[in-house]
Design a protein around this motif. Structure first.
Motif, PDB file in Angstrom:
ATOM      1  N   PHE A 190       0.807  -1.221   0.000  1.00 57.52           N
ATOM      2  CA  PHE A 190       0.000   0.000   0.000  1.00 57.52           C
ATOM      3  C   PHE A 190       0.843   1.276   0.000  1.00 57.52           C
ATOM      4  N   HIS A 191       2.055   1.201   0.549  1.00 59.34           N
ATOM      5  CA  HIS A 191       2.827   2.421   0.818  1.00 59.34           C
ATOM      6  C   HIS A 191       3.460   2.997  -0.443  1.00 59.34           C
ATOM      7  N   VAL A 192       3.433   4.324  -0.556  1.00 61.96           N
ATOM      8  CA  VAL A 192       3.994   4.988  -1.743  1.00 61.96           C
ATOM      9  C   VAL A 192       5.521   4.964  -1.730  1.00 61.96           C
ATOM     10  N   TYR A 193       6.108   4.822  -0.545  1.00 60.15           N
ATOM     11  CA  TYR A 193       7.569   4.752  -0.428  1.00 60.15           C
ATOM     12  C   TYR A 193       7.956   3.494   0.367  1.00 60.15           C
ATOM     13  N   ALA A 194       7.553   2.359  -0.148  1.00 60.53           N
ATOM     14  CA  ALA A 194       7.729   1.095   0.580  1.00 60.53           C
ATOM     15  C   ALA A 194       9.190   0.798   0.890  1.00 60.53           C
ATOM     16  N   ASP A 195      10.107   1.154  -0.015  1.00 65.33           N
ATOM     17  CA  ASP A 195      11.523   0.847   0.190  1.00 65.33           C
ATOM     18  C   ASP A 195      12.075   1.510   1.446  1.00 65.33           C
ATOM     19  N   SER A 196      11.663   2.737   1.689  1.00 66.13           N
ATOM     20  CA  SER A 196      12.162   3.451   2.865  1.00 66.13           C
ATOM     21  C   SER A 196      11.656   2.805   4.155  1.00 66.13           C
ATOM     22  N   ILE A 197      10.475   2.212   4.119  1.00 65.71           N
ATOM     23  CA  ILE A 197       9.926   1.529   5.297  1.00 65.71           C
ATOM     24  C   ILE A 197      10.638   0.195   5.506  1.00 65.71           C
ATOM     25  N   THR A 198      10.854  -0.512   4.412  1.00 58.44           N
ATOM     26  CA  THR A 198      11.472  -1.841   4.479  1.00 58.44           C
ATOM     27  C   THR A 198      12.857  -1.790   5.122  1.00 58.44           C
ATOM     28  N   THR A 199      13.617  -0.770   4.790  1.00 62.81           N
ATOM     29  CA  THR A 199      14.995  -0.676   5.278  1.00 62.81           C
ATOM     30  C   THR A 199      15.121   0.021   6.625  1.00 62.81           C
ATOM     31  N   ALA A 200      14.019   0.460   7.206  1.00 63.25           N
ATOM     32  CA  ALA A 200      14.064   1.193   8.471  1.00 63.25           C
ATOM     33  C   ALA A 200      14.600   0.309   9.600  1.00 63.25           C
ATOM     34  N   ARG A 201      15.491   0.844  10.379  1.00 67.27           N
ATOM     35  CA  ARG A 201      16.125   0.079  11.459  1.00 67.27           C
ATOM     36  C   ARG A 201      15.109  -0.375  12.504  1.00 67.27           C
ATOM     37  N   THR A 202      14.141   0.500  12.794  1.00 70.39           N
ATOM     38  CA  THR A 202      13.126   0.170  13.802  1.00 70.39           C
ATOM     39  C   THR A 202      12.354  -1.087  13.419  1.00 70.39           C
ATOM     40  N   LEU A 203      11.984  -1.179  12.142  1.00 69.81           N
ATOM     41  CA  LEU A 203      11.237  -2.346  11.672  1.00 69.81           C
ATOM     42  C   LEU A 203      12.102  -3.595  11.723  1.00 69.81           C
ATOM     43  N   ARG A 204      13.336  -3.510  11.288  1.00 64.91           N
ATOM     44  CA  ARG A 204      14.230  -4.664  11.274  1.00 64.91           C
ATOM     45  C   ARG A 204      14.470  -5.187  12.688  1.00 64.91           C
ATOM     46  N   GLU A 205      14.662  -4.283  13.629  1.00 60.34           N
ATOM     47  CA  GLU A 205      14.892  -4.698  15.014  1.00 60.34           C
ATOM     48  C   GLU A 205      13.654  -5.343  15.623  1.00 60.34           C
ATOM     49  N   PHE A 206      12.477  -4.817  15.280  1.00 60.49           N
ATOM     50  CA  PHE A 206      11.238  -5.410  15.788  1.00 60.49           C
ATOM     51  C   PHE A 206      11.065  -6.834  15.265  1.00 60.49           C
ATOM     52  N   LEU A 207      11.296  -7.028  13.970  1.00 62.38           N
ATOM     53  CA  LEU A 207      11.135  -8.352  13.369  1.00 62.38           C
ATOM     54  C   LEU A 207      12.181  -9.330  13.902  1.00 62.38           C
ATOM     55  N   ARG A 208      13.392  -8.830  14.138  1.00 64.28           N
ATOM     56  CA  ARG A 208      14.435  -9.689  14.697  1.00 64.28           C
ATOM     57  C   ARG A 208      14.045 -10.170  16.096  1.00 64.28           C
ATOM     58  N   GLN A 209      13.510  -9.263  16.902  1.00 63.60           N
ATOM     59  CA  GLN A 209      13.078  -9.618  18.242  1.00 63.60           C
ATOM     60  C   GLN A 209      11.888 -10.573  18.206  1.00 63.60           C
ATOM     61  N   LEU A 210      10.997 -10.357  17.253  1.00 66.88           N
ATOM     62  CA  LEU A 210       9.821 -11.214  17.104  1.00 66.88           C
ATOM     63  C   LEU A 210      10.243 -12.650  16.812  1.00 66.88           C
ATOM     64  N   LYS A 211      11.200 -12.812  15.923  1.00 69.33           N
ATOM     65  CA  LYS A 211      11.693 -14.149  15.583  1.00 69.33           C
ATOM     66  C   LYS A 211      12.417 -14.791  16.768  1.00 69.33           C
ATOM     67  N   ARG A 212      13.146 -13.959  17.514  1.00 75.09           N
ATOM     68  CA  ARG A 212      13.902 -14.472  18.650  1.00 75.09           C
ATOM     69  C   ARG A 212      12.979 -15.016  19.739  1.00 75.09           C
ATOM     70  N   GLU A 213      11.825 -14.406  19.898  1.00 77.35           N
ATOM     71  CA  GLU A 213      10.889 -14.801  20.944  1.00 77.35           C
ATOM     72  C   GLU A 213       9.898 -15.867  20.483  1.00 77.35           C
TER      73      GLU A 213
END
Length: 283
Positions: free
Chosen positions: A62-85
């Motif tokens: 949906f996002h007009v600037y999806a690439d900038s969201i995908t590479t965001a550090r906040t998102l990557r850290e959240f997903l990493r923690q999600l997988k870890r738990e």
């Protein structure tokens, strides 16, 4: 989006649109923090990690600037923690015994005396098992370029299979050896019988509709053929997805002593981990 991707994204799209309306969030310009908030709520609602990751991919459409969201550090850290738990994955699997399915196929004669649908089912299963093919691979067999060679081996040509090389579609050539010690289960003999079947012989496609031989069988029909035969060996369990012929044949070949690297290459498995997850888990 089309096909299976659109279907897999449908639930994520629906939930995200509903969440945006209730939270007054712009569907096309949401922030990283807002996306993380949505994904965290999905995780708290008992969705599996794999499903939350799928929601992430669906929402980014949906996002007009999806690439900038995908590479965001906040998102990557959240997903990493999600997988870890996440709960530990179980990697032990039951072995699939294909003997019942093969015995059933043995009862279908590899000649014109068999009904076209029966012979098509037999040929599809034996080719898929011998070369670790998907239903879509069977659908893309180029009959005009496929033939039995002088040494009795079948040269099978598949146009634009699912796998690619450097992002480009390929034309895949496979050699399938005959099985002279067991002609009833020989994929080459089943192929020859299907090619020469009187109800199919005039069609440019290998797998055709028995009622309208000019029409090529759909991928979904070929998939149903394979599942029907595989269920003879692996009874279906409501709510659980069974193994594919490709994964079951890979497992059988591995247990019979074939090198893992050869199986990964032939079956186009991205890794041994992916292959293990494709097999049925222990009950």
């Amino acid at each position: 989006l089309q096909g299976s991707t659109a279907r897999s994204y449908k639930r994520g799209h629906f939930l995200f649109l509903a969440w945006c309306r209730s939270s007054a969030v712009d569907v096309n310009r949401f922030t990283v923090v807002q996306l993380v908030d949505f994904l965290e709520k999905a995780s708290q609602s008992q969705y599996a990690v794999s499903t939350v990751l799928l929601f992430r991919s669906a929402v980014l459409e949906f996002h007009v600037y999806a690439d900038s969201i995908t590479t965001a550090r906040t998102l990557r850290e959240f997903l990493r923690q999600l997988k870890r738990e996440a709960p530990l994955l179980r990697l032990s699997h039951t072995s699939v015994n294909l003997s019942p399915s093969l015995e059933h196929l043995r009862s279908i004669a590899s000649d014109s005396s068999s009904y076209l649908t029966q012979l098509s089912t037999k040929c599809a299963f034996l080719l898929a098992a011998a070369a670790f093919l998907r239903p879509s691979d069977l659908h893309r067999i180029v009959l005009s370029a496929s033939h039995v060679q002088a040494d009795g081996a079948l040269l099978l040509v598949i146009d634009a299979p699912k796998e690619t090389r450097q992002g480009r579609h390929i034309c895949k050539e496979l050699t399938i050896r005959p099985l002279p010690q067991d002609p009833a289960l020989c994929p080459v003999q089943a192929f020859q019988a299907l090619v020469s079947h009187p109800l199919r012989s005039s069609s440019p496609a290998l797998f055709v509709n028995s009622r309208a031989p000019s029409r090529r069988l759909a991928v979904t029909t070929l998939s149903a053929f394979l599942r029907r035969i595989l269920r003879v060996s692996v009874p279906s369990i409501p709510g659980k997805r069974g193994p594919s012929v490709r994964s079951a044949a890979s497992d059988t070949t591995l247990r019979n002593g074939a090198p893992l690297d050869d199986i990964l290459l032939m079956g186009n498995w991205s890794s041994s981990t992916v292959l293990r997850h494709a097999l049925p888990p222990h009950p």
